[in-house]
Design an enzyme around this catalytic site. Structure first.
Site, short mmCIF file in Angstrom:
data_model
loop_
_atom_site.label_atom_id
_atom_site.label_comp_id
_atom_site.label_asym_id
_atom_site.label_seq_id
_atom_site.Cartn_x
_atom_site.Cartn_y
_atom_site.Cartn_z
N ASP A 447 -5.72 -8.74 -14.31
CA ASP A 447 -5.16 -10.00 -14.79
C ASP A 447 -3.90 -10.38 -14.01
O ASP A 447 -3.32 -9.55 -13.29
CB ASP A 447 -4.82 -9.84 -16.28
N ASP A 511 -10.16 -18.61 -20.37
CA ASP A 511 -9.92 -17.99 -21.68
C ASP A 511 -10.61 -18.79 -22.78
O ASP A 511 -10.66 -18.36 -23.92
CB ASP A 511 -8.41 -17.94 -21.98
C1 GLA Z 1 -4.91 -13.18 -20.28
C2 GLA Z 1 -6.41 -13.10 -20.11
C3 GLA Z 1 -7.05 -12.79 -21.44
C4 GLA Z 1 -6.49 -11.49 -22.00
C5 GLA Z 1 -4.98 -11.58 -22.08
C6 GLA Z 1 -4.36 -10.25 -22.44
O1 GLA Z 1 -4.56 -14.29 -21.04
O2 GLA Z 1 -6.91 -14.26 -19.54
O3 GLA Z 1 -8.45 -12.70 -21.31
O4 GLA Z 1 -6.89 -10.42 -21.19
O5 GLA Z 1 -4.40 -11.99 -20.86
O6 GLA Z 1 -3.00 -10.32 -22.53
#
Ligand code: GLA
Length: 708
Positions: A447, A511
């Site tokens: 990430d 997301d």
């Molecule tokens: C980001 C990612 C999510 C999740 C969060 C965790 O927002 O896109 O899918 O993994 O971080 O903190």
């Protein structure tokens, strides 16, 4: 050097050369020309008059338009050495045919002390062109390179543009417009590919659609800053220029030092957007992604983020492992919250040590349980980041990208580590390597949750270095652990491009897994990128990012046209609900090899309420389409769904899969639906189309086709 060179793909040709002894020019890029094409004749047809009110000779629109040759549009080369050496009049000193599909041009400006090599190719199998350059400062004094963008001219009929925009939970939105006078500029300074400016333009002749028309697509394969320009010049010529956006002083080349541009990829298709997408997908499959989807089908994921967020409790996790296996999950991923003091997003990033208050004795108990159920295990990291509230930051406050003395904005309460600091790089490699060596980890969700601001390394802007170091870290890790798959995630789809895909095997597109929004996001995504690497999870109800609820069938059909997973706590489901999810997973498994190896077709729709998409096997013997309603149609019935990609001369057995809640509550069904399809020719299915049933808004059905 008036020797034109013709490169051929299956359907397209690229003609280029250095007609005036300078920087190479693209004379033609479009439908394939005969192998014995009269290239001097082609050049003669294009020779330009000198209109009055202009320079006596129109300056060349080369792949690197130069100020020094009087180019008044968007110049490709900007730079200077203490105010001098800024113009550019490169001369072509060598042309080398590396192989049948690749040419290298070497150009040199002796006055400015610069040499530039251009590498131009056309991949024969996919019709994708490649373009990059490498500039070397040959003079004693440093050369301050401000910009190096490469231009691809497009013909006058390419008068419509598609550009990409978006934001967090709304990636890959597109807008289509007439190519305006002057220019359209897309600039990204976020230090990653970005949610809001996916680096690509598509141009096409007026009226092009999914299946028809000449279209040209261009993409900058780069995960740092970028600048893309689509410009109409005063003489009517037009070009798209793509390059890295550099901060002031970011690229100062000392004697002998060089700068290499990111790779540009482009393709032409005479078969509308579907042809363009298939070229890009084919190129990625053959040349960049090394996934054998037939040998190892893409495993069904379950990701813990929306099930538990950072509230990790072993007992609950173990219950979820069991329930996941029961519904057919094949890879279990522990998301954020397992390390440092990570109870919320204010702390812990950087401390890549297991939080034993949550996971006593480490992650072994969980991984063993996952493996015992026959699943693979995956783990979340955000390596490039650090929270001020972390041991790492307390011990090394100087490890971040910063301009010392300036206050810096936080993003999601975190700073960005300076990856070009060797100590930072070594620390991160050691930590990641430790986990991959100690545990049986098949997959990393990598990430990156903030934009770069003040990205200074010892005072000098360092996004370029940071991006290269990021690639290097991924490459080193993959070399040490070649079996580990990595997913590129950046608050969803903030870091998606062809270059990051050299190092990663999955994309977390957004997301947002609300099926309705995903339909839109996945449409834009599919223009350049293939389904088998697109992480698409069935969301819980209501969706966590929008609060909307949808029937499982709609969520499944939306998710199954990618690399499917679940983002829900199935352990709290009752038996009937588990059964429903299990049959959704089973349906995906039945079709995933077709979905991941066939050719994708977005369907032209005669009503904006209807979106159709499908995949046809390479031999055209099998296909799976979805029909989705984005709203209620304004008329009583949806228009017929005209399929694409089938063999018109072949008969197909059509059957429907109509999930619960997809059909409108009142009225009667057509004979076609009551009889669950029938046998029809490819020609009829494509030309006349299929009258769809009365469907609820926000619903989807599947249409399965088996060639006879
Ligand atoms: C980001 C990612 C999510 C999740 C969060 C965790 O927002 O896109 O899918 O993994 O971080 O903190």
């Amino acid at each position: 050097m008036n020797n034109w060179i013709q490169l051929n793909g299956i359907h397209s040709s690229l003609v280029l050369g250095s007609p005036d002894g300078g920087v190479p020019q693209i004379l033609y890029w479009g439908a394939r020309l005969a192998t014995d094409t009269d290239l001097p004749g082609l050049a003669q047809l294009a020779s330009k008059p000198g209109p009055s009110g202009f320079l006596d000779k129109i300056p060349p629109l080369s792949v690197l338009p130069e100020l020094g040759r009087g180019f008044h549009g968007e110049a490709g080369l900007l730079g200077h050495s203490a105010g001098a050496r800024w113009g550019g009049q490169l001369k072509c000193i060598q042309v080398e045919r590396i192989d049948t599909q690749q040419i290298r041009f070497e150009c040199c400006d002796q006055l400015a002390g610069l040499s530039v090599q251009f590498f131009i190719s056309l991949d024969a199998g996919s019709d994708v062109i490649g373009l990059r350059a490498n500039i070397v400062n040959q003079a004693g004094a440093p050369f301050n390179l401000d910009h190096l963008g490469l231009s691809i001219p497009l013909p006058a009929q390419a008068d419509q543009l598609i550009s990409f925009h978006g934001r967090w939970i709304q990636e890959f939105l597109t807008q289509r417009f007439s190519w305006p006078m002057h220019k359209v500029v897309r600039e990204n300074h976020r230090g990653k590919t970005s949610h809001d400016s996916f680096p690509a333009f598509i141009a096409g002749q007026v009226g092009f659609n999914e299946n028809q028309g000449d279209v040209w697509g261009l993409h900058l394969a780069y995960s740092g800053n970028h600048k893309l320009v689509a410009e109409k010049l005063l003489d009517g010529a037009r070009h798209v220029q793509l390059g890295e956006w550099l901060y002031p002083g970011e690229m100062i080349l000392s004697q002998g030092e060089s700068y290499q541009t990111p790779q540009i990829y482009g393709t032409w298709s005479g078969q509308g957007l579907n042809g363009l997408s298939q070229n890009f997908h084919g190129f990625l499959r053959q040349n960049i992604l090394a996934l054998n989807v037939l040998e190892k089908p893409r495993p069904v994921h379950l990701n813990t983020w929306e099930a538990f967020y950072m509230d990790h409790q072993p007992e609950k996790l173990l219950q979820l492992v069991t329930a996941a296996a029961e519904v057919g999950v094949e890879r279990f991923i522990l998301d954020d919250g397992w390390f440092g003091k990570r109870d919320d997003d204010y702390a812990g990033l950087g401390d890549w040590f297991i939080d034993e208050s949550k996971h006593p004795g480490g992650l072994g108990y969980l991984i063993d349980a996952v493996k015992a159920q026959g699943m693979e295990f995956g783990l979340w990291f955000e390596p490039e980041m650090v929270n001020p509230d972390s041991d790492l930051f307390r011990n090394h406050p100087d490890w971040i990208l910063q301009i010392e003395g300036y206050e810096q904005q936080l993003g999601r309460h975190q700073y960005v580590l300076n990856l070009s600091n060797p100590d930072v790089f070594a620390y991160l490699f050691e930590r990641l390597d430790w986990f991959l060596s100690h545990y049986d980890i098949a997959y990393i969700k990598w990430d990156m949750n903030r934009d770069l601001v003040q990205p200074g390394n010892k005072g000098i802007a360092s996004v370029h270095q940071q991006t290269q170091a990021f690639y290097l870290l991924l490459a080193k890790l993959r070399k040490a652990h070649p079996q580990v798959e990595i997913e590129t995630c950046s608050s969803g789809g903030g870091r998606i491009d062809f270059e990051v895909l050299r190092h990663t095997q999955r994309i977390w597109v957004s997301d947002c897994i609300d099926a309705r929004e995903r339909q839109r996001i996945q449409y834009g995504y599919s223009l350049l990128l293939p389904p088998e690497i697109m992480g698409s999870h069935i969301s819980d109800n209501p969706s966590h990012t929008t609060g909307r609820s949808h029937q499982l069938g709609y969520r499944l059909i939306t998710a199954m046209f990618g690399h499917m997973g679940l983002e829900m706590n199935v352990s709290k489901f009752n038996e009937a609900e588990k059964q429903e999810v299990a049959s959704a997973v089973a349906l995906y498994k039945k079709y995933r090899q077709l979905l991941h190896s066939g050719n994708g077709y977005r369907l032209d729709s005669d009503d904006k309420a209807l979106q159709g998409y499908g995949v046809v096997s390479v031999d055209k013997g099998e296909a799976l389409f979805s029909a989705t309603t984005l709203s209620l149609p304004e008329q009583m019935l949806l228009p017929p769904l005209r399929l694409a990609g089938l063999n018109p001369d072949q008969n197909y057995r059509l059957t429907f899969w109509i999930p619960k809640g997809a059909l409108g509550p009142h009225g009667s069904q057509s004979n076609l639906v009551v009889n669950n399809g029938g046998i029809f020719s490819g020609e009829l299915l494509q030309r006349a189309g299929i009258q769809l049933p009365v469907m609820n808004p926000d619903s989807a059905i599947l249409l399965m086709l088996q060639g006879l």
